[in-house]
Enzyme design. Structure first.
Site, PDB file in Angstrom:
ATOM      1  N   ASP A 212       0.833  -1.209   0.000  1.00 26.04           N
ATOM      2  CA  ASP A 212       0.000   0.000   0.000  1.00 26.04           C
ATOM      3  C   ASP A 212       0.864   1.255   0.000  1.00 26.04           C
ATOM      4  OD1 ASP A 212      -2.303   1.469   0.004  1.00 26.04           O
ATOM      5  OD2 ASP A 212      -2.727   1.213   2.138  1.00 26.04           O
TER       6      ASP A 212
ATOM      7  N   ASN B 188     -10.807  -2.606  -6.083  1.00 22.96           N
ATOM      8  CA  ASN B 188      -9.992  -1.753  -6.963  1.00 22.96           C
ATOM      9  C   ASN B 188     -10.607  -1.554  -8.359  1.00 22.96           C
ATOM     10  OD1 ASN B 188      -6.771  -2.906  -5.660  1.00 22.96           O
ATOM     11  ND2 ASN B 188      -7.985  -1.112  -5.085  1.00 22.96           N
TER      12      ASN B 188
HETATM   13  C1  FPP Z   1      -1.621   0.051  -3.473  1.00 25.07           C
HETATM   14  O1  FPP Z   1      -1.263   1.412  -3.516  1.00 25.07           O
HETATM   15  C2  FPP Z   1      -1.044  -0.719  -4.576  1.00 25.07           C
HETATM   16  C3  FPP Z   1      -1.749  -1.326  -5.569  1.00 25.07           C
HETATM   17  C4  FPP Z   1      -3.227  -1.272  -5.620  1.00 25.07           C
HETATM   18  C5  FPP Z   1      -1.105  -2.052  -6.685  1.00 25.07           C
HETATM   19  C6  FPP Z   1       0.165  -2.800  -6.407  1.00 25.07           C
HETATM   20  C7  FPP Z   1       0.703  -3.294  -7.698  1.00 25.07           C
HETATM   21  C8  FPP Z   1       1.986  -3.244  -8.092  1.00 25.07           C
HETATM   22  C9  FPP Z   1       3.079  -2.749  -7.245  1.00 25.07           C
HETATM   23  C10 FPP Z   1       2.296  -3.697  -9.495  1.00 25.07           C
HETATM   24  C11 FPP Z   1       3.208  -4.866  -9.641  1.00 25.07           C
HETATM   25  C12 FPP Z   1       2.784  -6.073  -8.909  1.00 25.07           C
HETATM   26  C13 FPP Z   1       3.205  -7.343  -9.181  1.00 25.07           C
HETATM   27  C14 FPP Z   1       2.809  -8.444  -8.273  1.00 25.07           C
HETATM   28  C15 FPP Z   1       4.001  -7.677 -10.373  1.00 25.07           C
HETATM   29  P1  FPP Z   1      -2.411   2.501  -3.614  1.00 25.07           P
HETATM   30  O2  FPP Z   1      -2.631   2.826  -5.050  1.00 25.07           O
HETATM   31  O3  FPP Z   1      -3.624   2.024  -2.896  1.00 25.07           O
HETATM   32  O4  FPP Z   1      -1.733   3.710  -2.868  1.00 25.07           O
HETATM   33  P2  FPP Z   1      -2.446   4.822  -1.972  1.00 25.07           P
HETATM   34  O5  FPP Z   1      -3.095   4.128  -0.818  1.00 25.07           O
HETATM   35  O6  FPP Z   1      -1.306   5.688  -1.545  1.00 25.07           O
HETATM   36  O7  FPP Z   1      -3.417   5.527  -2.851  1.00 25.07           O
END
Ligand code: FPP
Length: 247
Positions: free
Chosen positions: A21, A69
């Protein structure tokens, strides 16, 4: 002394689950688009996968995309799907070299067909690797998984394959997506949020929870090892009292 040096390799968690996150906040803090954060989150994925495999963790589950999401802006969803597939494709040979098997859990019907085809190919390609399994939770939520399990079990009861009297925790667990894995002993969440967000609710019944303020793109090998050290410093009582454990 590094955190890695403090790890007792004889008491490792077999399965570590991670809620990655903070990508969006990391990008915004630099005046960039949220997708920039996801792109940089890939480095943290690589660090974590390597760190886990190196010490001998057997299963690493990463929460990459929740069913919730799907409510994000279309452009972000498309960018994330593209990034996931391109990362898994570009890392395929590294997975092979390091003996890492890829597994994916989630609602595949909701995923773009191209994404599913590529993931299936990567899963087949890495199927015989046995050093560690990297499980990507994609279009996943725990309530979705539990309802699906109840539906599958209901169908087996209706077909006369299962006697309801024989249902117990182990048997119910065999209807979950994680049926071939031990439950995670450690759950890590980055970015300072202290929620579970519909992730592996059944499986984390006895997991140790570890929350760190580090945003996911900044999460490095030593951060992972710090979480393992924290896990090893806790007393896991499973409902018993200390004296029973120390006998
Ligand atoms: C959460 O941050 C992250 C995600 C929803 C996506 C995670 C995916 C990757 C890192 C891509 C690569 C993954 C793999 C397994 C190859 P957020 O967008 O919720 O951040 P925020 O809470 O600060 O808005």
């Amino acid at each position: 002394m590094s955190f890695k040096d403090k790890i007792d390799l004889s008491r490792l968690p077999q399965h570590v689950a991670v809620i990655m996150d903070g990508n969006g906040r990391w990008a915004r803090a630099q005046g960039k688009e949220r997708t920039f954060g996801h792109e940089n989150g890939v480095n943290a994925v690589k660090e974590t996968v390597e760190a886990a495999a190196e010490i001998g963790v057997k299963f690493l589950t990463l929460y990459a995309f929740s069913t919730e999401n799907w409510n994000r802006p279309r452009t972000e969803i498309d960018a994330l799907m593209e990034l996931l597939v391109s990362t898994i494709n570009s890392e395929r040979e590294t997975l092979m070299k390091n003996g890492i098997k890829l597994d994916v859990i989630g609602d595949f019907d909701a995923l773009p067909p191209k994404c599913m085809t590529e993931l299936n190919e990567a899963m087949t390609h890495t199927a015989n690797n046995d050093r560690m399994t990297m499980v990507v939770a994609l279009s996943y939520s725990s309530r979705w998984e539990i309802v699906r399990a109840a539906r599958l079990l209901g169908a087996d009861i209706k077909a006369g394959k299962v006697n309801p009297e024989t249902i117990n925790e182990e048997m119910f667990g065999s209807y979950l997506c994680t049926k071939h894995m031990p439950d995670p002993e450690l759950l890590i969440r980055t970015s300072g949020e202290t929620r579970i967000s519909n992730f592996l609710l059944w499986q984390i019944a006895y997991a140790e929870l570890y929350f760190t303020p580090t945003l996911w793109p900044d999460f490095k090998r030593e951060d992972f090892y710090e979480a393992i050290v924290s896990y090893q410093n806790r007393e896991r009582r499973f409902g018993m009292v200390s004296e029973q454990l120390n006998k």
